[in-house]
Design a protein around this motif. Structure first.
Motif, short mmCIF file in Angstrom:
data_model
loop_
_atom_site.label_atom_id
_atom_site.label_comp_id
_atom_site.label_asym_id
_atom_site.label_seq_id
_atom_site.Cartn_x
_atom_site.Cartn_y
_atom_site.Cartn_z
N HIS A 36 0.80 -1.16 -0.01
CA HIS A 36 -0.04 -0.08 -0.12
C HIS A 36 0.93 1.32 -0.06
CE1 HIS A 36 -2.63 3.14 1.71
NE2 HIS A 36 -3.67 2.66 1.00
N LEU A 37 1.88 1.48 0.79
CA LEU A 37 2.76 2.49 1.12
C LEU A 37 3.58 2.75 -0.42
CD1 LEU A 37 4.16 2.12 4.40
CD2 LEU A 37 2.51 3.66 3.94
N LEU A 38 3.69 1.73 -1.22
CA LEU A 38 4.60 1.70 -2.45
C LEU A 38 3.87 2.29 -3.43
CD1 LEU A 38 6.93 -1.37 -2.31
CD2 LEU A 38 7.73 0.91 -2.25
N THR A 39 2.55 1.96 -3.46
CA THR A 39 1.55 2.28 -4.42
C THR A 39 1.17 3.57 -4.14
OG1 THR A 39 -0.33 0.88 -3.24
CG2 THR A 39 0.96 -0.19 -5.10
N ASN A 40 1.26 4.21 -2.97
CA ASN A 40 0.78 5.46 -2.73
C ASN A 40 1.12 6.52 -3.58
OD1 ASN A 40 -0.92 5.14 -0.31
ND2 ASN A 40 0.66 5.73 1.14
#
Length: 415
Positions: A36-40
């Protein structure tokens, strides 16, 4: 015994020397948070570009006429971005947030009213705000997570959990459904328009029925009596005058019958005096097929709810007579906690729909205007089951309030 002990000791030593099976350093929830953090960054970049290109352009162009439709389309698209973000949060962060109620565009009449409804949509505006403030946060979370994967991987689970919790707070704060009061205000504004339109249509119907029915007959009656009066003044008392008087008497009876039917259509006296059981039995007796009526109520609801229930069943039984080709029908009315339940079933050919032109849509709108429900189950070939729900409100006893009708079961009615 010694050999056996030696063998057991050797097996235990081999088990201690065996390496543990390979496994991931982080558990599945941690990897989901990292994903989730990388796709933010790509997601927040897309959302920011959308707001900057569509919504800001629409706001800038509101000085012209075309700006408002463009802004409305942008807000509708913003709603869809919010839907995708809630789905991503559910899949990767485990945040369960209810979807906002859809805009009641179908119940809003007029292009300008629909446009204003979209422009003041709080869900679309909050989603736009979410997309704007997410860009710097998306850059930060992407950078920290990517660097930590190679440099700070021992503490990455703790960093990921902390940043993911900030994401969870943002989603709950900005992507949750509107406040209940806002939603209710929007629904009531739309329902008020439906009620006003329905009342205006009823007044036009009453006016038309009076003009084409009883009023026309009374005009003919006045003309006939005028001719008879002239002949009597001339001293002509013959069969022609008697025929005129007889015809006038017939017109009076027909006009009275039409006035009674019209009064029954506005609010039947039997409903006021005896309640739903007797009123629905009277409606069933005029149906072209046998109808079994069951009313199980310990007390009478408020007059407005009682009237809506009566006219709902009356309209449904008219549809049974005109369109269903049924051999029998049944009407059941009962109370379930704070709801008045109505169910009309017939064994006809089926195929009834809310958009079928049989008045079903009008009934659905009327019930929706008072927080009711209207469900049609009518497969081709039948049977047809129509279920309606109305909010229960107790009848306030006082001066002029009719007495309570006795519940019970009425006999099948047939014309």
């Amino acid at each position: 015994m010694t050999a056996h002990s030696s063998t057991a000791g050797s097996a235990a030593a081999d088990a201690e020397d065996r390496l543990p099976p390979p496994r991931l350093a982080y558990d599945l929830p941690t990897w989901k948070e990292i994903t989730h953090l990388l796709t933010n960054l790509p997601v927040s970049l897309f959302g920011f570009c959308y707001v900057a290109s569509v919504l800001l352009t629409g706001i800038t162009m509101t000085l012209t006429v075309i700006g408002f439709p463009l802004l409305a389309v942008g807000l509708l698209g913003s709603r869809q971005l919010g839907r995708l973000e809630r789905a991503r949060a559910r899949a990767l962060l485990g945040v369960r947030i209810e979807e906002p109620s859809p805009l009641p565009l179908g119940r809003t009449k007029g292009l300008l009213d629909k446009l204003w409804l979209v422009l003041k949509d709080p869900v679309g505006w909050r989603t736009a705000l979410y997309d704007v403030i997410r860009l710097p946060w998306g850059v930060l979370t992407f950078t920290v997570t990517l660097v930590s994967l190679f440099v700070l991987w021992p503490v990455l689970p703790f960093l990921a959990r902390g940043m993911a919790n900030v994401d969870r707070a943002l989603v709950r704060a900005l992507l949750s459904p509107s406040d209940e009061l806002e939603r209710r205000i929007a629904e009531l504004e739309s329902d008020r328009g439906v009620v006003v339109d329905t009342a205006a249509a009823d007044l036009r119907r009453i006016e038309r029925d009076l003009h084409d029915g009883a009023q026309a007959r009374l005009v003919n009656l006045a003309m006939g009596l005028g001719l008879a009066k002239e002949k009597l003044a001339e001293g002509q008392v013959d069969e022609q005058v008697a025929a005129m008087v007889e015809e006038a008497h017939g017109e009076v009876k027909l006009a009275l019958q039409e006035l009674r039917d019209l009064a029954r259509g506005i609010h039947p006296a039997v409903l006021t005096d005896r309640g739903l059981d007797a009123a629905l039995s009277s409606v069933a007796s005029r149906c072209t097929v046998p109808v079994e009526v069951t009313v199980e109520l310990d007390s009478r609801p408020a007059p407005a709810i009682e009237g809506i229930a009566y006219f709902t069943v009356s309209e449904l039984l008219q549809n049974v007579s005109k369109h269903s080709r049924a051999r029998s029908a049944a009407v059941d009315v009962w109370r379930a906690e704070d709801r008045l339940m109505i169910q009309v079933v017939d064994d006809g050919v089926g195929g009834a729909r809310l958009d079928g032109g049989t008045g079903m849509r009008g009934l659905a709108e009327r019930l929706d205007a008072v927080d009711g429900l209207f469900v049609v189950d009518s497969p081709p070939g039948g049977p047809t089951t129509v279920t309606a729900e109305l909010p229960w409100r107790d009848r306030t006893d006082g001066p002029g309030t009719p007495g309570r009708g006795a519940p019970g079961r009425s006999a099948p009615g047939r014309r």
